[in-house]
Design an enzyme around this catalytic site. Structure first.
Site, PDB file in Angstrom:
ATOM      1  N   GLU A  17      -7.516 -12.135   3.503  1.00  0.00           N
ATOM      2  CA  GLU A  17      -8.183 -11.141   3.530  1.00  0.00           C
ATOM      3  C   GLU A  17      -9.090 -10.990   2.199  1.00  0.00           C
ATOM      4  OE1 GLU A  17      -5.303  -7.706   2.984  1.00  0.00           O
ATOM      5  OE2 GLU A  17      -4.081  -9.022   1.521  1.00  0.00           O
TER       6      GLU A  17
ATOM      7  N   ASP B  32      -9.385  -5.359   3.984  1.00  0.00           N
ATOM      8  CA  ASP B  32      -9.596  -5.717   2.666  1.00  0.00           C
ATOM      9  C   ASP B  32     -10.494  -7.011   2.650  1.00  0.00           C
ATOM     10  OD1 ASP B  32      -7.865  -4.029   1.464  1.00  0.00           O
ATOM     11  OD2 ASP B  32      -6.376  -5.480   1.040  1.00  0.00           O
TER      12      ASP B  32
ATOM     13  N   HIS C  52       0.878  -1.471  -0.041  1.00  0.00           N
ATOM     14  CA  HIS C  52      -0.036   0.032  -0.099  1.00  0.00           C
ATOM     15  C   HIS C  52       0.688   1.325  -0.007  1.00  0.00           C
ATOM     16  CE1 HIS C  52      -3.636  -2.148   0.339  1.00  0.00           C
ATOM     17  NE2 HIS C  52      -3.207  -2.898   1.304  1.00  0.00           N
TER      18      HIS C  52
END
Length: 264
Positions: free
Chosen positions: A158, A184, A50
């Site tokens: 996730e 997520d 990320h």
């Protein structure tokens, strides 16, 4: 030749059934990695999925690894992809603990874990044998045996598919840990951002209970210290306490709120 690299203390903690506490450094600063090590955390989480520098950039990752090695703190390196080549690259640069994002199947997990081993499940592994930084450029003694013993590869659970395939994922030989990604997961289940939604919480509990039952260490996010302590008593072994920016926000906001300046 030089002595083998030091043991992976994070892997030892998990193997002994202990609880490891760490911090997400979302500034990707070698200075802060070094400082966190001085403070005594068990790991510093670097999330390259990320944010942060490209993990293919050896020089930036090496600087972060050097900072961790200086103060003896393990780096928890989250890669942006499950590509086995990327796993090998990170390990050859000197990372010891990596985990994979958004896995769906046991097959992709097995391929990634095999790529981190010279020997895997009584068969040849897929890790390349050269003279990279991890081997101290060919000078480290017992390199193969040490790396196979001390390397830890985990996965983030996730996605809806990963929950459905969880039993097979947990059965992958030498899987280091599973880390629960509730945010997520909330997206994958159709409730973006609603981590307290019953369906999301049911999935989180399924992951936790199955991992504990399979004797695979489970990790997660801590939402305050009460939550961290509750999770530690409920089988979690790898817990993130917060982030650099979150800690700075709390401290600076408190300073500003306590000031007696006149903003009028």
């Amino acid at each position: 030749m030089t002595a083998p690299r030091p043991a992976n203390d994070l892997a030892a903690t998990l193997d002994d059934g202990g609880v490891a506490l760490g911090v997400l450094d979302n500034t990707y600063s070698p200075t802060l990695v070094e400082f966190y090590g001085e403070l005594g955390v068990d790991f510093v989480w670097l999330d390259f999925e990320h944010g942060g520098p490209d993990p293919w950039d050896a020089s930036q990752l090496e600087d972060l690894l050097r900072a961790g090695e200086r103060t003896g703190v393990e780096l928890l390196v989250r890669l942006p992809d499950t590509d086995p080549t990327l796993v090998r690259k990170a390990l050859d640069l000197g990372a010891r603990t990596v985990f994979l994002p958004r896995v769906d199947t046991a097959e992709e997990v097995r391929d990634a874990v095999r790529s981190a081993r010279f020997r895997y499940d009584d068969d040849p592994g897929d890790r390349g044998l050269a003279s990279p930084r991890a081997s101290r450029w060919g000078l480290a003694d017992e390199y193969v045996a040490t790396e196979d013993r001390e390397t830890l590869v985990g996965v983030t659970v996730e996605t809806e598919a990963s929950v459905e395939n969880l039993d097979d994922i947990l059965a992958v030989p030498e899987l280091g840990f599973v880390f629960i990604g509730p945010f997520d997961l909330s997206v994958s289940l159709g409730h973006p951002g609603e981590v307290d939604h019953p369906e999301v919480q049911e999935a989180v509990e399924t992951i936790r209970s199955k991992a504990v039952g399979a004797n695979v260490p489970v990790g997660g996010l801590g939402f305050g210290m009460d939550d961290v302590n509750e999770k530690a008593s409920n089988g979690y072994q790898l817990l993130n306490l917060g982030s650099t920016t979150g800690a700075l926000e709390g401290a600076v906001t408190e300073w500003l709120d306590a000031s007696e300046r006149d903003d009028a």
